[in-house]
Each structure stands twice: as C-alpha cells, then as structure tokens.
Design an enzyme around this catalytic site. Structure first.
Site, PDB file in Angstrom:
ATOM      1  CG  LEU A  16      -1.762  -1.234   1.316  1.00 51.12           C
ATOM      2  CD1 LEU A  16      -2.411  -1.440   2.444  1.00 51.12           C
ATOM      3  CD2 LEU A  16      -2.925  -0.941   0.092  1.00 51.12           C
ATOM      4  N   PRO A  17       0.081   2.703  -0.268  1.00 52.67           N
ATOM      5  CG  PRO A  17      -1.189   4.241  -1.659  1.00 52.67           C
ATOM      6  CD  PRO A  17      -1.034   2.710  -0.612  1.00 52.67           C
ATOM      7  CE  LYS A  42      12.017   1.411   0.342  1.00 52.76           C
ATOM      8  NZ  LYS A  42      12.778   0.628  -0.818  1.00 52.76           N
TER       9      LYS A  42
HETATM   10  P1  NAD Z   1       0.772   2.461  -5.695  1.00 50.59           P
HETATM   11  O1  NAD Z   1       0.762   3.454  -5.481  1.00 50.59           O
HETATM   12  O2  NAD Z   1       1.168   2.618  -7.819  1.00 50.59           O
HETATM   13  O3  NAD Z   1      -0.115   1.171  -5.675  1.00 50.59           O
HETATM   14  C1  NAD Z   1      -0.097   1.073  -4.062  1.00 50.59           C
HETATM   15  C2  NAD Z   1      -2.646   0.266  -4.528  1.00 50.59           C
HETATM   16  O4  NAD Z   1      -2.774   0.040  -2.877  1.00 50.59           O
HETATM   17  C3  NAD Z   1      -2.876   1.173  -5.376  1.00 50.59           C
HETATM   18  O5  NAD Z   1      -3.659  -0.016  -6.477  1.00 50.59           O
HETATM   19  C4  NAD Z   1      -4.113   1.445  -4.754  1.00 50.59           C
HETATM   20  O6  NAD Z   1      -5.423   1.723  -5.255  1.00 50.59           O
HETATM   21  C5  NAD Z   1      -3.712   0.904  -3.616  1.00 50.59           C
HETATM   22  N1  NAD Z   1      -4.311   1.778  -2.245  1.00 50.59           N
HETATM   23  C6  NAD Z   1      -4.490   2.243  -1.823  1.00 50.59           C
HETATM   24  N2  NAD Z   1      -4.976   2.659  -0.922  1.00 50.59           N
HETATM   25  C7  NAD Z   1      -5.692   1.070  -0.384  1.00 50.59           C
HETATM   26  C8  NAD Z   1      -6.279   0.974   0.121  1.00 50.59           C
HETATM   27  N3  NAD Z   1      -6.986   1.605   1.507  1.00 50.59           N
HETATM   28  N4  NAD Z   1      -7.269  -0.156   0.429  1.00 50.59           N
HETATM   29  C9  NAD Z   1      -7.058  -1.539  -0.675  1.00 50.59           C
HETATM   30  N5  NAD Z   1      -5.775  -0.704  -1.463  1.00 50.59           N
HETATM   31  C10 NAD Z   1      -5.671   0.023  -1.645  1.00 50.59           C
HETATM   32  O7  NAD Z   1       2.106   2.715  -5.166  1.00 50.59           O
HETATM   33  P2  NAD Z   1       3.412   1.356  -5.702  1.00 50.59           P
HETATM   34  O8  NAD Z   1       4.293   2.595  -6.240  1.00 50.59           O
HETATM   35  O9  NAD Z   1       3.059   0.026  -5.955  1.00 50.59           O
HETATM   36  O10 NAD Z   1       4.052   1.339  -4.288  1.00 50.59           O
HETATM   37  C11 NAD Z   1       4.275   0.717  -3.282  1.00 50.59           C
HETATM   38  C12 NAD Z   1       4.341   0.715  -1.487  1.00 50.59           C
HETATM   39  O11 NAD Z   1       5.789   0.121  -2.486  1.00 50.59           O
HETATM   40  C13 NAD Z   1       5.144   1.686  -1.242  1.00 50.59           C
HETATM   41  O12 NAD Z   1       5.237   2.728   0.061  1.00 50.59           O
HETATM   42  C14 NAD Z   1       6.119   2.295  -1.837  1.00 50.59           C
HETATM   43  O13 NAD Z   1       7.003   4.106  -1.204  1.00 50.59           O
HETATM   44  C15 NAD Z   1       6.594   1.476  -2.040  1.00 50.59           C
HETATM   45  N6  NAD Z   1       8.062   0.968  -3.296  1.00 50.59           N
HETATM   46  C16 NAD Z   1       7.384   1.923  -4.150  1.00 50.59           C
HETATM   47  C17 NAD Z   1       8.850   1.387  -4.744  1.00 50.59           C
HETATM   48  C18 NAD Z   1       8.744   1.928  -6.469  1.00 50.59           C
HETATM   49  O14 NAD Z   1       9.612   2.127  -7.578  1.00 50.59           O
HETATM   50  N7  NAD Z   1       7.163   2.869  -6.885  1.00 50.59           N
HETATM   51  C19 NAD Z   1      10.004   0.463  -5.221  1.00 50.59           C
HETATM   52  C20 NAD Z   1      10.081   0.199  -3.513  1.00 50.59           C
HETATM   53  C21 NAD Z   1       9.260   0.084  -2.649  1.00 50.59           C
END
Ligand code: NAD
Length: 360
Positions: free
Chosen positions: A101-102, A214
C-alpha cells in the site's frame, strides 16, 4: 432444470491473499501467483472432500483488481483467482496475506479500519487465526508498523514488515530484495513466498527492523541523488560533458548508485540509458522519495539522531512533490529542478528558505 450451483470450497490454509495491486503490487502478485500455481493447472473436477487453494485479491481502486483478474483468472484451471470485496473478505478466505500500500494511513485503514483485516480475523475461530500470517511490504512509519503488528498478534495472527528495494522492474522480474522485521518463526514462514517475488530476503530482527533498514537506505539514496545532481550540474557549468564527468565519478571516490546506474543528467550514461534519458518517466517517483525522507525525519525525531543533510534533502523533495511537473517523475528529476533554480526558478526559493532556517 436448475443450473448447477458451484460451491466455493477453498482450502484456506493454502490460499494466498494480496491487497494493493499498484505499480509494485501487480508485478509482485503476478510472480507470487504464477510461481505458486506453476505446473498445477489441469482439468479440475469438483470434489467436496478436496478443498482447493485459491488466490484472492483486493484493491480500493476496483480497476486495479479488475485488470489483474482479467490478466490472470483463466491461467490455472481449478486454481481460482478471485476478488474480495474488502480486506475482511480476503482474510476469511486466505491464511497468508500480502499488503503493498502507499503508506501509514492506508496500512492502518486496511488492517485496523472498518471491514479491515483485524475485523475479518476476529470473525474466525482460534485455529484459523493462528494459521494466519500477514506480510506488509509497504514503506511506512516504523512506529505504525509495530503497533499494527502488535494488534494483529493480540488477535492470534503473526505479522512481519517486509519493505522492498528493486523498484517496479524488480517487482515485475521477481528480483526484489526484502528487508524483513518480525519474530524468526514468522520470517521463516514468509520466506518461501518472498522468494517467489524476489532474490534476497534478509531478516533484520524484530518487528519494525525491516522498515528501519529501508528508511535508512532511502535516506542515503535521496541524499546521494541530490548530491549527484549538484555535481553533474556544476560539472556542466564548468565545461565538462555529462558522459565525461560520469565516467570519472564512476571510477573515482564519488561513485554511487545515483551516479553509476541512475545518473540524473541526460546523456551521462550513453551505454545504459536512465530515466533522465526518457524525460524522467518510469522509475522511483519524486513523491515517494519525499514520503520516505519524511519517514526518516520522523524516525530522527523519535530517536534523537540529528539529520541535517537529510532534512535539507527532504525540503528539496517535498518541494518537488508539491510541484505537478516533478512529483510523478523519477526522483532523479531533482537535476532539472536545480537547473531551473540556476535560472532563478523554484530551487532558488528553496535555498532562500534553507538559509533563513539556518539563521533562526
Ligand atoms: P501505488 O500507489 O502504485 O500502489 C498502491 C496501491 O494500493 C494502489 O493500487 C491503490 O489503489 C491501493 N490502495 C490504496 N489505498 C488502499 C486501501 N485503503 N485499500 C486497498 N488498496 C488500497 O504505489 P507503489 O508504487 O506500488 O508503492 C507501494 C509501496 O511500495 C509504497 O510504500 C512505496 O514507497 C513502496 N516502494 C515503491 C517503489 C516504486 O518504485 N514504486 C519501490 C520500492 C518501494
């Protein structure tokens, strides 16, 4: 004749749940699904005595779940890939649940909110609670993660924090690194699943320690990216071409991931193009870097460790994050932001603010 009713008869102990099918989650879930059910497809005959494993998904944004289902539902005969209508619905069907999740508010909502995982778990008996394992891969506040893990333990389940590094490409290729915090037995239970999504799983200690690793890594990453952007800009202004300067940095003591792999200056790595060569599309978004630096600052307050360089970097990335033009682009776009500042743009104002703060 009445149509035959298909009864759901799932083996909860072998069913996996995945919540959060965004940029990272969708690739991770696809690898987990494919590597779990690989070689298991075939013609399925309904047998009430043989409950079957399934893969259950949920996302607050229904299109994200629908897209995943469209791509995967028919891949494995007799191995259902199905949606749940809430996190509580996921835990009623699945005993091993991943969340991606975010950040902190969404993790609190999914685990502890209405129709959340805790509520779903409370509706189950002791045996089902005890077989339940939650693996949260979100990057969030360490204190929130510890509190949520504690709440889940109090209702009989186990939980680990398992944030990742490796980005969207690593999620798709199944080459992520997982930094895991939680009791050793829970880590051992999670490890085979994590190995289907990544190439490294490191046990960092108790609950919250995966996040500690992290957050420290991303603090350094943000600082090294901002530093590399400054060096590349200065070099250019002093008459060096980006590729010449990058080749010198990368064989000298200034070398780091930001200079060698994700160099922020367009044209710096002609043999291995970076997000900078694609107008900073793809990659790790500035707004996510701002979020992670804010997590580091919050940890610095809790621990009393001063982060003067980290807080300057965080000010920079919070500015980028608030700016439409930069927020959703790779975090190496800090180079363009600083370049704007050279021409009297926004970055100059940041420097002004930093100088004012220093005088106070
Ligand atoms: P994203 O925003 O693309 O995906 C998050 C998903 O969670 C979305 O599909 C959203 O609809 C869903 N969501 C949000 N609130 C929700 C809820 N209450 N119930 C159910 N679903 C819900 O984010 P991401 O890029 O996939 O990143 C996710 C995590 O991974 C973050 O914490 C980020 O910091 C970490 N991360 C991201 C990256 C990257 O390159 N994108 C790399 C390493 C770590």
């Amino acid at each position: 004749m009445l149509p035959t009713l298909i009864r759901f008869n799932f083996n909860r102990s072998a069913t996996i749940g995945f919540i959060g099918l965004g940029a990272m989650g969708r690739g991770m879930a696809a690898n987990l699904l494919n590597k779990t059910f690989e070689g298991q497809s075939g013609v399925y005959t309904y047998d009430p005595d043989k409950p079957r494993p399934a893969f259950v998904v949920y996302d607050a944004f229904p299109e994200a779940a629908n897209k995943f289902l469209t791509e995967h539902t028919r891949a494995y005969a007799g191995r259902d890939v199905l949606p749940a209508s809430s996190p509580a619905g996921v835990v009623r069907l699945a005993s091993t649940i991943f969340t991606m999740l975010p950040s902190s508010p969404q993790v609190e909502e999914v685990y502890l909110g209405e129709n959340g995982l805790k509520e779903g778990l409370e509706s189950l008996g002791d045996e089902k609670r005890a077989e339940t394992l939650f693996v949260d891969c979100t990057t969030l506040d360490q204190a929130v993660a510890k509190e949520v893990a504690n709440e889940m333990r109090q209702v009989g389940a186990e939980m680990v924090d398992a944030p990742v590094s490796g980005g969207v490409v690593g999620a798709e290729k199944g080459t992520l690194s997982f930094m895991v915090g939680g009791p050793a037995p829970a880590f051992e239970r999670a490890q085979p699943y994590l190995a289907r999504m990544g190439s490294r799983q490191i046990h960092c200690g108790d609950s919250g320690n995966g996040l500690a690793a992290k957050i420290c890594n991303n603090l350094l990453l943000g600082i090294s990216m901002a530093g590399t952007a400054e060096a590349m800009l200065l070099g250019k202004a002093l008459g060096l071409s980006p590729d010449l300067l990058a080749s010198i940095l990368n064989t000298s003591t200034g070398k780091c991931w930001s200079s060698e792999i994700n160099n922020p200056a367009p044209g710096a790595l002609p043999h291995a193009p970076t997000p900078a060569d694609r107008d900073y599309t793809g990659g790790f978004l500035s707004k996510l870097m701002a979020k992670d630096l804010n997590l580091a600052l919050s940890a610095s307050k809790d621990s009393g460790v001063p982060l003067p360089v980290g807080s300057l970097t965080s000010t920079l990335y919070n500015k980028l994050s608030a700016h439409e033009e930069y927020s959703d682009r790779d975090f190496s776009v800090v180079y363009e932001y600083l370049k704007e500042g050279m021409q009297g743009g926004v970055a100059e104002k940041v420097m002004e603010k930093l100088n004012n703060n220093r005088k106070k």
